[in-house]
Design a protein around this motif. Structure first.
Motif, PDB file in Angstrom:
ATOM      1  N   LEU A  46      23.721  24.899   7.777  1.00  0.00           N
ATOM      2  CA  LEU A  46      23.508  25.193   9.183  1.00  0.00           C
ATOM      3  C   LEU A  46      22.014  25.402   9.375  1.00  0.00           C
ATOM      4  CD1 LEU A  46      24.632  26.231  12.019  1.00  0.00           C
ATOM      5  CD2 LEU A  46      24.480  28.483  10.999  1.00  0.00           C
ATOM      6  N   ALA A  47      21.406  24.593  10.215  1.00  0.00           N
ATOM      7  CA  ALA A  47      19.980  24.766  10.481  1.00  0.00           C
ATOM      8  C   ALA A  47      19.778  24.829  11.990  1.00  0.00           C
ATOM      9  CB  ALA A  47      19.187  23.616   9.881  1.00  0.00           C
ATOM     10  N   LEU A  48      19.428  25.987  12.478  1.00  0.00           N
ATOM     11  CA  LEU A  48      19.242  26.158  13.914  1.00  0.00           C
ATOM     12  C   LEU A  48      17.764  26.363  14.200  1.00  0.00           C
ATOM     13  CD1 LEU A  48      22.110  28.711  14.649  1.00  0.00           C
ATOM     14  CD2 LEU A  48      22.178  26.246  14.886  1.00  0.00           C
ATOM     15  N   HIS A  49      17.242  25.522  15.073  1.00  0.00           N
ATOM     16  CA  HIS A  49      15.872  25.723  15.549  1.00  0.00           C
ATOM     17  C   HIS A  49      15.967  25.766  17.056  1.00  0.00           C
ATOM     18  CE1 HIS A  49      14.509  24.658  11.522  1.00  0.00           C
ATOM     19  NE2 HIS A  49      15.412  23.716  11.577  1.00  0.00           N
ATOM     20  N   GLY A  50      15.909  26.916  17.613  1.00  0.00           N
ATOM     21  CA  GLY A  50      16.047  27.013  19.056  1.00  0.00           C
ATOM     22  C   GLY A  50      17.497  26.914  19.460  1.00  0.00           C
ATOM     23  N   GLU A  51      17.702  26.983  20.761  1.00  0.00           N
ATOM     24  CA  GLU A  51      19.065  27.105  21.257  1.00  0.00           C
ATOM     25  C   GLU A  51      19.783  25.776  21.371  1.00  0.00           C
ATOM     26  OE1 GLU A  51      18.324  29.241  24.830  1.00  0.00           O
ATOM     27  OE2 GLU A  51      18.736  31.170  23.896  1.00  0.00           O
ATOM     28  N   ARG A 307      25.267  26.112  21.792  1.00  0.00           N
ATOM     29  CA  ARG A 307      25.124  27.401  21.097  1.00  0.00           C
ATOM     30  C   ARG A 307      24.667  28.509  22.038  1.00  0.00           C
ATOM     31  NH1 ARG A 307      26.191  26.650  15.300  1.00  0.00           N
ATOM     32  NH2 ARG A 307      25.681  24.495  14.834  1.00  0.00           N
TER      33      ARG A 307
ATOM     34  N   ILE B  75      27.258  31.040  15.964  1.00  0.00           N
ATOM     35  CA  ILE B  75      27.961  31.120  17.237  1.00  0.00           C
ATOM     36  C   ILE B  75      26.976  30.943  18.383  1.00  0.00           C
ATOM     37  CG2 ILE B  75      29.302  32.659  18.727  1.00  0.00           C
ATOM     38  CD1 ILE B  75      30.389  33.880  16.083  1.00  0.00           C
ATOM     39  N   GLY B  77      22.642  30.166  19.255  1.00  0.00           N
ATOM     40  CA  GLY B  77      21.398  29.680  18.673  1.00  0.00           C
ATOM     41  C   GLY B  77      20.241  30.609  18.985  1.00  0.00           C
ATOM     42  N   PRO B  78      19.212  30.637  18.133  1.00  0.00           N
ATOM     43  CA  PRO B  78      18.062  31.504  18.393  1.00  0.00           C
ATOM     44  C   PRO B  78      17.190  30.934  19.506  1.00  0.00           C
ATOM     45  CG  PRO B  78      17.662  30.189  16.444  1.00  0.00           C
ATOM     46  CD  PRO B  78      19.051  29.853  16.897  1.00  0.00           C
ATOM     47  N   THR B  79      16.612  31.809  20.321  1.00  0.00           N
ATOM     48  CA  THR B  79      15.700  31.353  21.365  1.00  0.00           C
ATOM     49  C   THR B  79      14.399  30.865  20.733  1.00  0.00           C
ATOM     50  OG1 THR B  79      16.643  33.094  22.717  1.00  0.00           O
ATOM     51  CG2 THR B  79      14.700  32.004  23.577  1.00  0.00           C
ATOM     52  N   GLY B  81      12.292  30.539  16.650  1.00  0.00           N
ATOM     53  CA  GLY B  81      12.456  30.649  15.208  1.00  0.00           C
ATOM     54  C   GLY B  81      13.587  29.793  14.705  1.00  0.00           C
ATOM     55  N   VAL B  83      17.085  29.466  11.936  1.00  0.00           N
ATOM     56  CA  VAL B  83      18.127  30.072  11.112  1.00  0.00           C
ATOM     57  C   VAL B  83      18.646  28.986  10.196  1.00  0.00           C
ATOM     58  CG1 VAL B  83      20.403  31.151  11.115  1.00  0.00           C
ATOM     59  CG2 VAL B  83      18.795  31.645  12.970  1.00  0.00           C
ATOM     60  N   VAL B  85      21.440  28.453   7.103  1.00  0.00           N
ATOM     61  CA  VAL B  85      22.508  29.039   6.297  1.00  0.00           C
ATOM     62  C   VAL B  85      23.079  27.929   5.432  1.00  0.00           C
ATOM     63  CG1 VAL B  85      24.675  30.298   6.296  1.00  0.00           C
ATOM     64  CG2 VAL B  85      23.037  30.678   8.124  1.00  0.00           C
TER      65      VAL B  85
END
Lengths: 313, 418
Positions: A46-51, A307, B75, B77-79, B81, B83, B85
């Motif tokens: 899982l790679a989240l960059h921003g919303e 997300r 669930i 997403g970050p505004t 930066g 993440v 996992v």
């Protein structure tokens, strides 16, 4: 001092203190409890960059959840009719009944210039339209209604409206089978043109999915969507050529019919069964443009908000 | 072994909606009034969790712990930066992992397993273990809407841990369920940790955090304040609790903290002779002496005491609620002793003093824990010394003569002189 006033959770803490079960586990002592089932399966990252989510990432997680979609749709379908003694009968019975009532009212009571094979004509149109409206109703509110699930675990949120589309396909297939079985009984000959049902179904699913995906996303922000969809569906049926052949509709209504993506779908169903009332090139182009446009816009919206929905539920 | 969870400059901003925008009303208004208040629930979190590690996250309500967990679970997403996992995540956030109320327990196991990334065959293989662990065998074919909340939690926990996730996220759910189930949960948690699963847990139960975790992150106003071994992080947390300058309302419990009314200056531990002494002998009287300054006039006060065991577990908590302590005026110094017998086994303990309003919902002052040490009787273990007396009967229980085998210092129960 008197009058016990414990802080919340004191009781549980005290219980826990009495349990001597929690020796620290030494790090690094990786005991294989049981062999994992899929040693070769790549671990998802899982790679989240921003919303927002990229279309590719959304597609990947959608593909990974295909089995989930099937399970959810099947369960939803079962649940709908589980407590009813007649069960599945309702999934098919209600659309049939509604079509028959429409056919009788418009041909016998309102004396609409009855087209040949009017019952099959209405039934074919209604089969398509009921599938559309039955999916769009719950589909437009699916993300909000599914908040129990979606606020606690991640899966692509567009599964929730898609689940409503898929669920209604079960009923659609059964109704369609009955419709086709009725055709010989009602002296409607089937032929090569019946194969038009395949593109008709594709277009029906695409238009339905497009509207469901888009409205369910908007509904998270604007809760009026629920009522707007209900109102729209009520009108929509009458600006779709279900009970009347589209041939000689005049003026403004003509324009509305042409702009309506369901016109092409319903006309294709007419053409495939009773063999007349087929769509014009214009309506087919309009229908396809709607479907593609809706799906593109809906995908873009879901990429942006996939997300974020959970924050607003 | 690569990192299981990497957080880089993670921040999450929420719009504080005064009211959800409505199409018509927002169209009629000159400009929509919402979206003006933005709030960073989490900001500037740089944190790495190695694979196989067990990390705890503590902090006050609203400090951003749960928001951080929802981001790790994917669930939300970050505004800003990023993440990352690695591996399959099983989040246990709030009660029930997300059950369909109309479906039976068995069907929900399949749905939930699929959400957690298991195929049908994998679920079927684990079904018996999940059902047995949850202890809802008799109701497994009943729709879960008829389940008790305890059954809900048990089934949810059972599915999540049997999904053999690479990363397990536990947000304040372990304290639910009955005692027997909690024991099972902790055994299972230890087992899955031993198998190399990474665990991130949020808990207000500091004792649990201390026992389970290797590292603890203390969150304060959305930012990580301390990342340290459990003891240090918990000590830092106690400091945070005393630093508040505004009235804080805990939205869950409705409890308030109102500063600038009273201030606890000192807390001292007194031995049986009334002298300051932080070493106390078990069974003898002791006292906690508190000196407080009143900043604003108060009609009445409720003073309270909480005793914590060395691992943070609450052993005892009581107050003068229901009794009149008395008024105090601004500038006045108020002091009191709370006297009790140290019925405790050998170990280190701490005393926490607090001052509340008589409404019992508002805390006015709080003092961080003050440690003391109890030298107990060598035969006693556990959390309390109840000073049991052993009386031997001659022959059967109605034998007339009895012998005291083990007299305890403060035995209340004299042998029946029949």
């Amino acid at each position: 001092m008197s009058g016990a006033r414990g802080q919340p959770g004191d009781a549980a803490q005290q219980k826990l203190a009495r349990m001597a079960v929690t020796q620290r586990v030494e790090r690094g002592s990786r005991v294989a409890l049981e062999a994992r089932d899929e040693p070769s399966a790549p671990r998802p990252v899982l790679a989240l960059h921003g919303e927002s989510t990229s279309p590719a990432a959304l597609w990947r997680s959608l593909w990974r959840s295909r089995e989930l979609l099937a399970i959810l749709a099947r369960k939803e379908f079962q649940v709908r009719y589980r407590r009813a003694s007649l069960g599945l009968m309702w999934a098919v019975g209600l659309p049939l009944l509604q079509s028959l009532v429409m056919a009788v009212i418009f041909s016998k009571v309102a004396h609409i210039r009855a087209a040949p094979h009017y019952v099959v004509f209405v039934l074919a149109g209604m089969t398509a339209f009921i599938t559309f409206s039955a999916a769009l109703g719950p589909g437009s509110t699916a993300i909000v209604d599914g908040s129990d699930l979606s606020s606690r675990v991640y899966f692509p949120r567009l599964l929730l409206p898609m689940m409503q589309v898929a669920t209604n396909l079960y009923g659609y297939v059964i109704t369609l089978a009955i419709l086709l079985a009725l055709c010989p009984v009602l002296h409607v000959g089937l032929g090569l043109r019946t194969l038009l049902l395949i593109p008709a179904t594709v277009l029906l699913v695409a238009v339905t999915a497009g509207f469901c995906l888009l409205s369910s996303a908007l509904h998270v922000y604007f809760r009026d969507i629920r009522y707007m969809v209900a109102a729209a569906l009520m009108l929509w049926m009458y600006v779709t050529p279900i009970v009347y052949p589209p041939g000689d509709v005049p003026g403004l209504l003509r324009g509305v019919l042409d702009a309506n993506p369901m016109t092409a779908v319903v006309d294709l169903f007419h053409m495939a069964t009773v063999g007349y009332g087929g769509p014009s090139e214009l309506t087919v182009v309009v229908g396809v443009l709607w479907a593609v446009g809706l799906l593109v816009v809906a995908t873009a919206v879901h990429c942006r908000f996939d997300r974020v929905f959970a924050d607003l539920l | 072994m690569s990192a299981a969870i990497e957080l880089q400059g993670v921040g999450k901003r929420f719009a504080k909606y005064v009211d959800t925008p409505m199409l018509v009303s927002s169209a009629l208004r000159w400009r929509p009034k919402t979206r003006r208040d933005r709030l960073w629930a989490v900001r500037g979190v740089d944190f790495t969790v190695e694979a196989g590690e067990c990390v705890g996250v503590i902090g006050r309500n609203g400090s951003g712990k749960s928001t951080l967990m929802t981001m790790i679970a994917g669930i939300t997403g970050p505004t800003e930066g990023s993440v990352t996992v690695r591996g399959r995540v099983a989040p246990l956030i709030a009660v029930g992992v997300g059950f369909h109320r109309e479906l039976t327990g068995r069907e929900n196991i399949y749905v939930n397993g699929a959400i957690l990334g298991l195929g049908r065959r994998q679920i079927r293989r684990r079904l018996d273990a999940i059902v047995a662990f949850s202890g809802v065998e008799d109701f497994i074919d009943t729709p879960v809407k008829f389940y008790s909340s305890g059954m809900f939690v048990r089934l949810g926990f059972a599915v999540a841990v049997h999904a053999e996730p690479d990363v397990l996220i536990v947000d304040e759910v372990l304290a639910v369920g009955d005692l027997a189930f909690q024991v099972k949960c902790f055994e299972k948690m230890n087992e899955i940790r031993a198998s190399g699963t990474t665990v991130v847990m949020v808990s207000h139960h500091l004792g649990v955090v201390r026992r389970m975790c290797e590292r603890v992150m203390l969150m304060e106003r959305g930012r990580p304040r301390v990342v340290a071994p459990p003891e240090q992080a918990i000590a830092a947390f106690h400091e945070v609790l005393t630093e508040v300058t505004d009235t804080v309302v805990d939205e869950v419990s409705g409890l308030r903290y109102e500063p600038n009314v009273a201030r606890i200056e000192t807390v001292e531990i007194l031995g049986p002779d009334g002298q300051r002494n932080s070493h106390v002998e078990s069974g003898l009287p002791m006292a906690v002496r508190v000196r407080a300054t009143v900043v604003q006039d108060v009609e009445d006060l409720v003073v309270g005491l909480t005793l914590l065991a060395g691992d943070g577990t609450t052993l005892y908590s009581d107050s003068t609620a229901g009794f009149r302590f008395g008024a105090a005026s601004a500038g006045e110094t108020v002091s009191w002793d709370m006297q009790f017998r140290a019925q405790l086994p050998t170990g280190s303990y701490s005393a926490v003093a607090r001052v509340d309003r008589p409404d019992l919902r508002t805390t006015l002052a709080y003092h961080p824990p003050v440690s003391f040490f109890v030298t107990g009787r060598h035969t006693v273990t556990g959390v309390a010394d109840l000073e049991a007396v052993v009386v031997r009967h001659d022959g059967d229980v109605d034998g007339s003569v009895s012998t005291v085998v083990d007299p305890s210092p403060g035995a209340l129960l004299a042998p029946d002189p029949r």
